[in-house]
Design an enzyme around this catalytic site. Structure first.
Site, PDB file in Angstrom:
ATOM      1  CB  SER A 181       8.578 -22.506 -32.881  1.00  0.00           C
ATOM      2  OG  SER A 181       7.750 -21.421 -32.483  1.00  0.00           O
ATOM      3  CE1 TYR A 192       4.519 -25.844 -32.894  1.00  0.00           C
ATOM      4  CE2 TYR A 192       5.001 -23.789 -31.737  1.00  0.00           C
ATOM      5  CZ  TYR A 192       5.029 -24.546 -32.892  1.00  0.00           C
ATOM      6  OH  TYR A 192       5.574 -24.023 -34.032  1.00  0.00           O
TER       7      TYR A 192
HETATM    8  P1  NAP Z   1       1.038 -25.688 -41.958  1.00  0.00           P
HETATM    9  O1  NAP Z   1       0.707 -24.579 -42.876  1.00  0.00           O
HETATM   10  O2  NAP Z   1      -0.016 -26.188 -41.010  1.00  0.00           O
HETATM   11  O3  NAP Z   1       1.594 -26.907 -42.823  1.00  0.00           O
HETATM   12  C1  NAP Z   1       1.944 -28.093 -42.162  1.00  0.00           C
HETATM   13  C2  NAP Z   1       2.555 -29.058 -43.147  1.00  0.00           C
HETATM   14  O4  NAP Z   1       2.989 -30.221 -42.428  1.00  0.00           O
HETATM   15  C3  NAP Z   1       1.575 -29.540 -44.196  1.00  0.00           C
HETATM   16  O5  NAP Z   1       2.283 -29.757 -45.395  1.00  0.00           O
HETATM   17  C4  NAP Z   1       1.088 -30.871 -43.616  1.00  0.00           C
HETATM   18  O6  NAP Z   1       0.644 -31.794 -44.628  1.00  0.00           O
HETATM   19  C5  NAP Z   1       2.364 -31.378 -42.984  1.00  0.00           C
HETATM   20  N1  NAP Z   1       2.173 -32.355 -41.916  1.00  0.00           N
HETATM   21  C6  NAP Z   1       1.437 -32.263 -40.777  1.00  0.00           C
HETATM   22  N2  NAP Z   1       1.567 -33.384 -40.047  1.00  0.00           N
HETATM   23  C7  NAP Z   1       2.400 -34.210 -40.738  1.00  0.00           C
HETATM   24  C8  NAP Z   1       2.901 -35.512 -40.523  1.00  0.00           C
HETATM   25  N3  NAP Z   1       2.563 -36.238 -39.426  1.00  0.00           N
HETATM   26  N4  NAP Z   1       3.723 -36.066 -41.446  1.00  0.00           N
HETATM   27  C9  NAP Z   1       4.079 -35.375 -42.564  1.00  0.00           C
HETATM   28  N5  NAP Z   1       3.619 -34.123 -42.828  1.00  0.00           N
HETATM   29  C10 NAP Z   1       2.793 -33.553 -41.915  1.00  0.00           C
HETATM   30  O7  NAP Z   1       2.303 -25.307 -41.020  1.00  0.00           O
HETATM   31  P2  NAP Z   1       3.406 -24.142 -41.133  1.00  0.00           P
HETATM   32  O8  NAP Z   1       2.889 -22.951 -40.424  1.00  0.00           O
HETATM   33  O9  NAP Z   1       3.913 -24.044 -42.507  1.00  0.00           O
HETATM   34  O10 NAP Z   1       4.509 -24.760 -40.164  1.00  0.00           O
HETATM   35  C11 NAP Z   1       5.632 -25.485 -40.657  1.00  0.00           C
HETATM   36  C12 NAP Z   1       6.625 -25.607 -39.521  1.00  0.00           C
HETATM   37  O11 NAP Z   1       6.929 -24.305 -39.023  1.00  0.00           O
HETATM   38  C13 NAP Z   1       6.098 -26.390 -38.317  1.00  0.00           C
HETATM   39  O12 NAP Z   1       7.112 -27.195 -37.771  1.00  0.00           O
HETATM   40  C14 NAP Z   1       5.709 -25.302 -37.334  1.00  0.00           C
HETATM   41  O13 NAP Z   1       5.768 -25.746 -35.995  1.00  0.00           O
HETATM   42  C15 NAP Z   1       6.774 -24.267 -37.623  1.00  0.00           C
HETATM   43  N6  NAP Z   1       6.406 -22.910 -37.206  1.00  0.00           N
HETATM   44  C16 NAP Z   1       5.334 -22.282 -37.722  1.00  0.00           C
HETATM   45  C17 NAP Z   1       4.997 -21.016 -37.257  1.00  0.00           C
HETATM   46  C18 NAP Z   1       3.808 -20.254 -37.772  1.00  0.00           C
HETATM   47  O14 NAP Z   1       3.429 -19.243 -37.142  1.00  0.00           O
HETATM   48  N7  NAP Z   1       3.183 -20.667 -38.871  1.00  0.00           N
HETATM   49  C19 NAP Z   1       5.785 -20.399 -36.282  1.00  0.00           C
HETATM   50  C20 NAP Z   1       6.886 -21.077 -35.783  1.00  0.00           C
HETATM   51  C21 NAP Z   1       7.190 -22.331 -36.252  1.00  0.00           C
HETATM   52  P3  NAP Z   1      -0.910 -31.782 -45.178  1.00  0.00           P
HETATM   53  O15 NAP Z   1      -1.063 -30.516 -45.980  1.00  0.00           O
HETATM   54  O16 NAP Z   1      -0.990 -32.997 -46.034  1.00  0.00           O
HETATM   55  O17 NAP Z   1      -1.790 -31.808 -43.972  1.00  0.00           O
END
Ligand code: NAP
Length: 251
Positions: free
Chosen positions: A146, A160
């Site tokens: 991130s 985080y």
């Molecule tokens: P998201 O929409 O909340 O999706 C999270 C995913 O991770 C879901 O598939 C969830 O499964 C799964 N998950 C959560 N805890 C888990 C665990 N303990 N074991 C296995 N799977 C797990 O998140 P996102 O925004 O796509 O983020 C994905 C990555 O990008 C993360 O690492 C996040 O930190 C990073 N990121 C995101 C942003 C942003 O603004 N969105 C910015 C920077 C970095 P379920 O659906 O089954 O709950």
């Protein structure tokens, strides 16, 4: 973009950035292990959408906090596709915005368990499997870090941001350990991306609110991050390892 067909495993691929990456991989005819934690229906939808797009996919329930679950998700992927060419260490969590002084030890432990221990265990298993499958084509590990790791996220979530700093360091160190095995290791650092992760921390409007203050004046989309991940997975990035690729709208 290379046309080579690959098999990959993506942690946290039921929603958001992981799902968008799975769908792009499907469009290129790749095979995808779709790991998820709770959301079985969305994981099944992702699998169906990858098939519709032209690829193959299998849904795999399991938590990245469990060593056994991680071993099983790799086993199922290899059993389904023969061997793996790439792994996206994507699953991650945030928590409600607050200052560090107000964070409970339970919150801190959970954050580090999912985002740091989870990433490290997935990386260790990915390294074992990709070394075992070592061939003439390079394979690739991509961490989803991130932009928070270089900003620190004060007043929102220092925990985080720190966990993603650890992911950056993990990615850099592992890239040097695996280069002799023809395995490339990189991370992407998304900025503010419109996914459900913000609602999971109690701020469903955060992407729009904060995204509008970015140099590009908007949040990014999961598809825009997925494009960067796909480039790092593909042979088109064959001379790129040990780097952090910012996908953050100029932030
Ligand atoms: P998201 O929409 O909340 O999706 C999270 C995913 O991770 C879901 O598939 C969830 O499964 C799964 N998950 C959560 N805890 C888990 C665990 N303990 N074991 C296995 N799977 C797990 O998140 P996102 O925004 O796509 O983020 C994905 C990555 O990008 C993360 O690492 C996040 O930190 C990073 N990121 C995101 C942003 C942003 O603004 N969105 C910015 C920077 C970095 P379920 O659906 O089954 O709950």
């Amino acid at each position: 973009m290379s046309l080579t067909t690959k098999a990959i495993l993506i942690t946290g691929a039921s929603r958001g950035i992981g799902r968008a990456t799975a769908l792009l991989a499907g469009q290129r005819g790749w095979s995808v292990g779709v790991n998820y934690l709770n959301n079985e229906a969305m994981a099944a939808q992702t699998v169906q959408d990858v098939h519709t797009a032209g690829g193959r996919a299998v849904a795999i329930q399991g938590s990245v906090t469990s060593e056994q679950d991680i071993i099983e998700m790799f086993d199922v992927s290899e059993k389904s596709f023969g061997k793996l060419d790439g792994v996206v260490v994507n699953a991650g969590i945030v928590a409600p915005s607050m200052k560090l002084v107000d964070m409970s030890v339970e919150r801190l432990e959970n954050m580090l368990k999912v985002n740091v221990l989870g990433a490290m265990l997935c990386a260790r298993e990915a390294a074992k499997r990709l070394i075992k499958n070592e061939g003439k084509d390079s394979s690739s590990i991509v961490f989803v870090s991130s932009a928070a790791s270089r900003i620190g996220s004060p007043f929102e979530y220092i925990d985080y941001a720190s966990s993603k700093g650890a992911v950056d360091t993990l990615s850099l160190g592992l890239s040097k350990e695996l280069v002799e095995h023809n395995i490339r290791v990189n991370s992407v650092r998304p900025g503010i991306i419109a996914t459900d992760i913000h609602a999971s921390a109690g701020r469903p409007d955060r992407a729009q609110e904060v995204g509008s203050q970015m140099p590009m004046g908007r949040p990014g989309t999961a598809d825009e991050v997925a494009e960067a991940i796909m480039w790092l997975l593909s042979d088109a990035s064959s001379y790129t390892t040990g780097t952090n690729l910012d996908v953050a709208g100029g932030r």
